[in-house]
Design a protein around this motif. Sequence first.
Motif, short mmCIF file in Angstrom:
data_model
loop_
_atom_site.label_atom_id
_atom_site.label_comp_id
_atom_site.label_asym_id
_atom_site.label_seq_id
_atom_site.Cartn_x
_atom_site.Cartn_y
_atom_site.Cartn_z
N ARG A 246 0.70 -1.35 0.05
CA ARG A 246 0.21 -0.11 -0.04
C ARG A 246 0.74 1.28 -0.05
O ARG A 246 1.75 1.43 0.67
CB ARG A 246 -0.95 -0.05 1.20
CG ARG A 246 -1.88 1.42 1.19
CD ARG A 246 -2.78 1.27 2.47
NE ARG A 246 -2.13 1.33 3.84
CZ ARG A 246 -2.12 0.49 4.69
NH1 ARG A 246 -2.45 -0.75 4.20
NH2 ARG A 246 -1.62 0.50 5.98
N ALA A 247 0.57 2.06 -1.18
CA ALA A 247 1.36 3.32 -1.17
C ALA A 247 0.41 4.43 -0.43
O ALA A 247 -0.47 4.61 -0.93
CB ALA A 247 1.85 3.65 -2.55
N GLU A 248 1.15 4.89 0.44
CA GLU A 248 0.24 6.15 0.98
C GLU A 248 0.94 7.30 0.68
O GLU A 248 2.05 7.82 0.92
CB GLU A 248 0.36 6.14 2.78
CG GLU A 248 -0.02 4.71 3.22
CD GLU A 248 -0.01 4.67 4.74
OE1 GLU A 248 0.81 5.29 5.09
OE2 GLU A 248 -0.57 3.55 5.22
N LEU A 249 0.24 8.17 -0.14
CA LEU A 249 0.72 9.12 -1.07
C LEU A 249 0.29 10.32 -0.52
O LEU A 249 -0.64 10.46 0.24
CB LEU A 249 0.05 8.90 -2.62
CG LEU A 249 0.32 7.51 -3.13
CD1 LEU A 249 -0.40 7.68 -4.51
CD2 LEU A 249 1.69 7.35 -3.39
N PRO A 250 1.01 11.39 -0.94
CA PRO A 250 0.79 12.90 -0.54
C PRO A 250 -0.96 13.37 -0.90
O PRO A 250 -1.20 12.71 -1.93
CB PRO A 250 1.56 13.69 -1.51
CG PRO A 250 2.64 12.86 -1.80
CD PRO A 250 2.07 11.51 -1.88
N GLY A 251 -1.52 13.99 -0.05
CA GLY A 251 -2.99 14.41 -0.45
C GLY A 251 -3.94 13.27 0.18
O GLY A 251 -5.08 13.29 -0.24
N ASP A 252 -3.30 12.57 1.11
CA ASP A 252 -4.21 11.50 1.84
C ASP A 252 -4.69 10.57 0.79
O ASP A 252 -5.77 10.01 0.86
CB ASP A 252 -5.44 12.19 2.58
CG ASP A 252 -4.85 12.82 3.89
OD1 ASP A 252 -4.00 12.49 4.65
OD2 ASP A 252 -5.60 13.87 4.05
N ARG A 253 -3.90 10.21 -0.16
CA ARG A 253 -4.33 9.26 -1.29
C ARG A 253 -3.62 7.94 -0.85
O ARG A 253 -2.61 7.91 -0.53
CB ARG A 253 -4.09 9.59 -2.61
CG ARG A 253 -4.66 8.90 -3.78
CD ARG A 253 -4.76 9.74 -5.04
NE ARG A 253 -3.47 9.78 -5.56
CZ ARG A 253 -2.89 8.80 -6.44
NH1 ARG A 253 -3.72 7.79 -6.82
NH2 ARG A 253 -1.70 9.19 -7.18
#
Length: 290
Positions: A246-253
């Motif tokens: 799971r990639a937790e990306l900038p912008g809570d995505r």
Amino acid sequence: MTPRDDSESPGTGRSRWSDLDRPPLNATALRRGLVREGALWREVEVVQRTGSTNSDLVARAAAEKLEEGVVLVAEEQTAARGRLDRRWVAPARSGLFFSVLLRPREVPVERWGWLPLLTGVAVATGLARAAGVDTALKWPNDVLVTVGGEERKTGGILVEATGDGGVVVGVGVNVSLRADELPVATAGSLALAGAVSTDRDPLLRGMLRALEEWYGRWRGAGGDAGACGLQEAYAAGCATLGRVVRAELPGDRALVGEAVAVDGDGRLVLATEAGVQEPVGAGDIVHLRM
């Protein structure tokens, strides 16, 4: 009345430098082994205690217009930082905490994203040679060991721009931490992973020599990670590839998929359930399963 030594641990009466299992680094021997004509490393400084070697070296680079090749090592850090402003806590002399100044002028800035991956390969190479312990790399900047059959983080890498065309690369490695000293359950150390040696002097020399070697190859190839063998070497040692993550990306995505490759720009490529391949250039990666 005997004056109190400020280095004593509160309530113990023992100096934090008195642990014979954790001798201090030999700065003179390190300089003799690393600083030489034509080498990358031009200065090696060891300080007893500081907040963060990265912060110190970034500030010094800005103030003194330093050339690349300066190495700053701390026996203890009180305000060490990892990615996403996470704290890095460890007892004095229980690990290796150091930062280096690099100025890869021959490499286009868009390829500098390979620097944390390159450093990971160098750290893993140096530790394998000097500590005799198997390591793996978690994209983009964690060094893993196996403790009790489980993956544990024993090291981390933080790269910061100096603002004047340089970068400071910081490395922290848990060397002799005991189980009761680990800051979190997912942490590990070389000692707990069964390292044949926890002598920090050869460990540091090994990592810095490997970093010099890989940095020279990458810089000589103009930052082309494929041409210099870096892309292949990183993929071979990367524990993230082949995993569902799971990639937790900038912008809570968040993005879930199988990590199938590291591309030419150092990005992690995820194959999603939607049947598309999506590159991830920044974010926090969570290994979900094998």
